[in-house]
Scaffold this active site. Structure first.
Site, mmCIF file in Angstrom:
data_model
loop_
_atom_site.group_PDB
_atom_site.id
_atom_site.type_symbol
_atom_site.label_atom_id
_atom_site.label_comp_id
_atom_site.label_asym_id
_atom_site.label_seq_id
_atom_site.Cartn_x
_atom_site.Cartn_y
_atom_site.Cartn_z
ATOM 1 N N SER A 75 67.546 -12.546 55.144
ATOM 2 C CA SER A 75 67.722 -13.848 55.782
ATOM 3 C C SER A 75 68.595 -14.739 54.903
ATOM 4 C CB SER A 75 66.356 -14.479 56.073
ATOM 5 O OG SER A 75 66.490 -15.626 56.885
ATOM 6 N N GLU A 121 73.077 -9.257 61.496
ATOM 7 C CA GLU A 121 71.997 -9.701 62.380
ATOM 8 C C GLU A 121 71.940 -11.214 62.334
ATOM 9 O OE1 GLU A 121 69.073 -11.346 61.296
ATOM 10 O OE2 GLU A 121 69.535 -11.247 59.162
ATOM 11 N N HIS A 125 65.247 -10.285 61.875
ATOM 12 C CA HIS A 125 64.106 -11.199 61.842
ATOM 13 C C HIS A 125 62.942 -10.758 62.722
ATOM 14 C CE1 HIS A 125 66.989 -13.664 59.723
ATOM 15 N NE2 HIS A 125 66.023 -14.513 59.430
#
Length: 327
Positions: free
Chosen positions: A112, A229, A300
């Site tokens: 992330s 992503e 995620h």
């Protein structure tokens, strides 16, 4: 430059370069520490992991960098795991001691918001870093087996790893209710553009990676396979946001030599479908000559596999998908 693999007795340092550990519940901390200790690892914590301001719930930028630098300099530490992601890891880039990292290569893992650190460290030092579970991820009671398996394969063994899709996945708030989980049958990875690719990996969270564009911390993406992503922070406009962030990357001069793209699975709230992915990618002529697959187990949702930034990937996208990584 690849750090040594782990063995029982090694020390892993937990640091919070993004949001503070104050947001992690005591039960999740206990489970996470016990799970790491069951791997034979000694778990220690950075000096400032609990520091948090009232606005962003993170420590002072220099303090966060200090914990990272100290972890690399400490000869006893063999791996560094981040507590969790957030939004502001890029605040510490100017305070990192990259020479110390070069002199003390070791495993660095998170995902992330940690994308900026993993890619910047690779760009500045050549050290292979890793997109993989946070310390907080290890606090998950149920549905963590796949994630743990690939973490162990990557960090305790020195072999090429074949990536196979998980049997099921989840996008629930597991950290709020550990007992009542919502698991979804996984349809697996799918091909958008056929082809084969062989090269080093760069990537992670797309909108976070793009924060590095135009800075000294952006890795060269020439001849790379991009693993990309994004999360559902933008909700209903996820498709448009992903599209424009990807287009921004495509418009960099180095993109012309990108070898392939692997797209991570999106969250349920993104209002996506296989058809929307295919339409978006097929609508970009710049991607027509490289293999592109989607629905891979990273991003995620849970579970995720660990992949090496700067490590090696082999992709075969045809009637069957074969994906191998090593780093």
């Amino acid at each position: 430059m690849i750090a040594n693999k782990l063995k029982p007795g090694d020390e892993v340092r937990i640091i919070a370069p993004s949001r503070s550990m104050v947001i992690i519940g005591e039960d999740s901390r206990r489970i996470a520490t016990e799970r790491l200790e069951k791997l034979g690892l000694k778990v220690t914590f950075g000096k400032y992991v609990e520091e948090a301001d009232s606005d962003y719930l993170l420590a002072d930028a220099k303090h966060r960098a200090e914990d990272l630098n100290d972890a690399f300099k400490d000869k006893n530490v063999k791996a560094i795991l981040t507590v969790i992601g957030g939004f502001n890891s890029n605040q510490i880039l100017d305070y990192i001691d990259y020479d110390a990292i070069k002199e003390n290569p070791k495993i660095f893992c998170g995902f992330s918001d940690i994308t900026v650190l993993s890619n910047a460290i690779y760009a500045k030092t050549g050290l292979v870093t890793y997109s993989g579970p946070h310390y907080s991820s290890f606090g998950m009671k149920k549905g963590f087996e796949y994630e743990l398996d690939y973490f162990t394969k990557m960090f305790f063994h020195d072999k090429e790893i074949e990536i196979e899709s998980s049997k099921e996945w989840s996008d629930d708030a597991w950290f709020i209710d550990q007992e009542n989980r919502d698991f979804i049958s996984n349809e697996g990875m799918f091909v958008i553009n056929e082809g084969t690719a062989d090269g080093e990996i760069v990537g992670g969270n797309l909108c976070t990676l793009n924060l590095l564009q135009g800075t000294e911390y952006m890795p060269n993406i020439e001849n790379k396979i991009l693993f990309l992503e994004d999360d559902r922070a933008v909700g209903e406009v996820y498709l448009m946001e992903f599209d424009r962030n990807l287009q921004s990357l495509i418009q960099t001069p180095e993109f012309k030599k990108v070898k392939g793209i692997v797209l991570g699975r999106e969250q349920k709230g993104c209002n996506m479908s296989k058809e929307k992915w295919i339409k978006m990618i097929k609508g970009k002529p710049e991607l027509s000559n490289i293999p592109v697959i989607a629905g891979a187990d990273f991003g995620h949702t849970t579970p995720i596999f660990t992949f090496p930034i700067g490590g090696h990937a082999r992709l075969e996208a045809g009637k069957e998908i074969k994906l191998y990584i090593k780093g």
